[in-house]
Enzyme design. Structure first.
Site, short mmCIF file in Angstrom:
data_model
loop_
_atom_site.label_atom_id
_atom_site.label_comp_id
_atom_site.label_asym_id
_atom_site.label_seq_id
_atom_site.Cartn_x
_atom_site.Cartn_y
_atom_site.Cartn_z
CG ASP A 1 14.74 8.79 2.60
OD1 ASP A 1 15.90 8.63 3.00
OD2 ASP A 1 13.75 8.40 3.23
CG HIS B 1 8.32 13.37 7.31
ND1 HIS B 1 7.98 13.40 8.64
CD2 HIS B 1 9.48 12.67 7.22
CE1 HIS B 1 8.91 12.76 9.32
NE2 HIS B 1 9.83 12.31 8.49
CG HIS C 1 11.38 4.13 8.17
ND1 HIS C 1 11.79 5.43 8.35
CD2 HIS C 1 11.65 3.51 9.35
CE1 HIS C 1 12.28 5.58 9.57
NE2 HIS C 1 12.21 4.41 10.20
N1 CMC Z 1 3.23 10.72 -3.33
C1 CMC Z 1 1.91 10.91 -3.65
N2 CMC Z 1 0.94 11.07 -2.73
C2 CMC Z 1 1.32 11.02 -1.44
C3 CMC Z 1 2.65 10.84 -1.04
C4 CMC Z 1 3.62 10.70 -2.05
N3 CMC Z 1 4.91 10.52 -1.74
N4 CMC Z 1 2.73 10.84 0.30
C5 CMC Z 1 1.49 11.01 0.75
N5 CMC Z 1 0.63 11.12 -0.30
C6 CMC Z 1 -0.81 11.40 -0.23
C7 CMC Z 1 -1.57 10.14 0.16
O1 CMC Z 1 -1.98 9.41 -0.99
C8 CMC Z 1 -2.72 10.74 0.91
O2 CMC Z 1 -3.63 11.28 -0.04
P1 CMC Z 1 -5.22 11.22 0.24
O3 CMC Z 1 -5.43 12.11 1.45
O4 CMC Z 1 -5.83 11.73 -1.01
O5 CMC Z 1 -5.55 9.79 0.52
C9 CMC Z 1 -2.12 11.92 1.65
O6 CMC Z 1 -1.00 12.32 0.83
C10 CMC Z 1 -1.63 11.59 3.05
O7 CMC Z 1 -0.74 10.48 2.96
P2 CMC Z 1 -0.55 9.39 4.07
O8 CMC Z 1 -0.02 8.14 3.46
O9 CMC Z 1 -1.80 9.28 4.88
O10 CMC Z 1 0.55 10.10 4.97
P3 CMC Z 1 1.42 9.39 6.08
O11 CMC Z 1 1.77 10.42 7.07
O12 CMC Z 1 0.75 8.16 6.56
O13 CMC Z 1 2.72 8.91 5.28
C11 CMC Z 1 4.84 8.83 4.26
C12 CMC Z 1 3.94 9.53 5.30
C13 CMC Z 1 6.26 9.32 4.40
C14 CMC Z 1 4.84 7.31 4.52
C15 CMC Z 1 4.27 9.12 2.84
O14 CMC Z 1 4.28 10.51 2.60
C16 CMC Z 1 5.04 8.36 1.75
O15 CMC Z 1 4.71 7.21 1.46
N6 CMC Z 1 6.06 9.03 1.12
C17 CMC Z 1 6.86 8.35 0.13
C18 CMC Z 1 7.89 7.45 0.81
C19 CMC Z 1 8.99 8.25 1.45
O16 CMC Z 1 9.55 9.17 0.84
N7 CMC Z 1 9.35 7.87 2.68
C20 CMC Z 1 10.44 8.50 3.43
C21 CMC Z 1 9.94 9.23 4.62
S1 CMC Z 1 11.15 10.34 5.36
C22 CMC Z 1 12.44 9.39 5.93
C23 CMC Z 1 12.07 8.18 6.70
O17 CMC Z 1 11.15 8.18 7.51
O18 CMC Z 1 12.73 7.19 6.51
#
Ligand code: CMC
Length: 441
Positions: A362, A306, A267
């Site tokens: 971010d 996201h 987050h």
């Molecule tokens: N790098 C590599 N792979 C990723 C990433 C990433 N940053 N984000 C998602 N994926 C992949 C994940 O491995 C999954 O792949 P598969 O379908 O093969 O298993 C797929 O994309 C879907 O990911 P998810 O974790 O199910 O998606 P989510 O909606 O639960 O998570 C998120 C969203 C923001 C937590 C995630 O994209 C992430 O961890 N991003 C990196 C951390 C980040 O930048 N966070 C800031 C978010 S925006 C501001 C805020 O909210 O504070």
């Protein structure tokens, strides 16, 4: 003519019900009518991480994740970033309308008259270790504020809610700056109310032996960043504030919970993680190797992806442009070259395209914060200050909403059936149970 209803049949019993579709949703509690016998409490919906559950009705923030649209109270984020300032946007978010001149003047006055904190808070802050993470300090001191304002417990009282809102928005920069000064081992700088919200904050952070005049470009850039971070509908920390607030606890405790949620690297802690990641990559030559580790799942490309945006985060676009305005004053942060190349390569790669992973808010913020002179640990704190306006608006909306009750989700119990208690001396050897214990922990 089509009915705005959904007919659902339980194939276990043949029972059929019709539920209304309102605002593109159905009331899932209606499913409790589906039972197989008199002991069955009724059908539940299973939605871990609440990816397909609307937990509230809200009039504050609108996001269209596919088209990259973000609006506060109907106003496009791009317009607010260009024409508004943080305190005016905070007013809009909290009260629902843009203020007229008189109201804005009163609001600014009401916020700034709460920028001081009780001296006991300073003593309390002194107790943190020299290397305490400022987000932990902020969370602790905000929670401690609840003990200073017992009147805040009266959450049903409009006047009390208003007062706590002003206090929290007013005190947040002061506490954040104090946490930074503690980190640096510097004497505290008290607020100066004739300065702007961000100008005063910058002075409390960076004033040394001579007086400090904030650079207007940096002051405005920080103000824009605060506008962009002010609310983001039902994200993890806002959900935490609403859930904790639903117990009718005071807003300081609820906001402290929000800060805890925001602290995590998935987050608001992501801005800090992005800069660490870029520093670790070190040079554009190492990007292809790094991309491989993101694709293999070994690491995540921080600042990408996201839950809601499946296109470019509209805030990211504004921030990317803003970075260059800041660099005019601070000099270029060389990490921007790695970030730009990383973005370029990732956005040509099938892995990221297929999963619709784009830069989020971010990805570029940390690079700006670092150029301004903030240490990495302060980055999530810079997110928490403006988000306080959103948290409080969402909290108040939730308190006023007659449909809201204490947040209490259900679970699917998959544990042991009833069993006999075994005396300590008669239990199996720990080794035999090692796997299970490890999993339970
Ligand atoms: N790098 C590599 N792979 C990723 C990433 C990433 N940053 N984000 C998602 N994926 C992949 C994940 O491995 C999954 O792949 P598969 O379908 O093969 O298993 C797929 O994309 C879907 O990911 P998810 O974790 O199910 O998606 P989510 O909606 O639960 O998570 C998120 C969203 C923001 C937590 C995630 O994209 C992430 O961890 N991003 C990196 C951390 C980040 O930048 N966070 C800031 C978010 S925006 C501001 C805020 O909210 O504070």
């Amino acid at each position: 003519m089509a009915n705005d209803t959904l007919t659902i049949t339980d194939n276990r019993t043949g029972k059929q019900i019709e539920v209304p579709i309102t605002h593109g949703s159905i009331p899932t509690s209606a499913l409790r009518q589906f039972t197989v016998d008199e002991n069955d409490p009724g059908l539940l919906t299973y939605d871990p991480a609440l990816t397909n559950t609307a937990s509230c009705k809200s009039k504050i923030t609108y996001i269209d994740g596919d088209r990259g649209i973000l609006r506060y109270r109907g106003y496009d984020i791009e317009t607010l970033a260009e024409k508004s300032n943080f305190l005016e946007t905070a007013y809009l978010i909290v009260k629902g309308e843009l203020p007229d001149e008189e109201r804005l003047k009163a609001w600014n006055h009401n916020i700034t008259m709460h920028t001081m904190v009780h001296e006991s808070i300073n003593k309390f802050m002194d107790g943190f270790r020299y290397d305490a993470h400022p987000m932990g300090i902020l969370m602790g001191t905000i929670a401690a504020l609840s003990t200073f304002y017992p009147d805040a417990k009266d959450v049903q009282d409009l006047q009390s809610r208003r007062l706590q809102t002003r206090r929290l928005i007013g005190k947040m920069p002061t506490l954040a700056a104090f946490a930074y000064r503690h980190l640096r081992g510097l004497p505290l700088v008290y607020p100066r109310n004739e300065l702007s919200y961000t100008g005063n904050f910058l002075r409390m952070l960076f004033k040394m032996a001579s007086d400090y005049t904030p650079n207007p470009v940096i002051e405005r850039a920080l103000d824009i960043l605060f506008i962009l971070h002010a609310d983001h509908e039902q994200n993890c920390s806002t959900n935490a504030v609403r859930a904790v607030g639903s117990s009718m606890v005071d807003p300081y405790s609820a906001v402290a919970a929000g800060i805890g949620a925001l602290y995590g690297p998935r987050h608001g802690g992501a801005n800090e993680a992005v800069v660490r990641m870029l520093e670790k990559i070190g040079s554009v030559d190492n990007i292809p190797k790094a991309i491989e580790s993101f694709k293999s799942g070994e690491e995540r490309l921080m600042g990408f992806g996201h839950r809601i945006y499946k296109s470019y985060d509209p805030r990211g676009k504004i921030i990317k442009k803003l970075a260059y305005e800041v660099f005019e004053v601070t000099g270029k942060n060389p990490l921007i070259d790695i970030a730009l190349e990383l973005e370029r390569i990732a956005l040509q790669d099938d892995y990221f395209l297929k999963r619709k992973l784009y830069p989020n808010v971010d990805f570029y913020t940390g690079i700006i914060y670092q150029a301004i002179g903030f240490p990495e640990t302060m980055f999530p704190v810079l997110f928490a200050i403006p988000r306080t306006a959103g948290w409080l608006a969402q909290w108040a909306e939730s308190i006023r909403d007659p449909e809201q009750r204490i947040t209490r989700p259900r679970q699917l119990y998959l544990g042991e059936a009833p069993r006999e208690y075994v005396a300590l001396t008669k239990r199996p050897e720990p080794l035999e149970r090692e796997d299970q214990v490890a999993e339970d922990i």
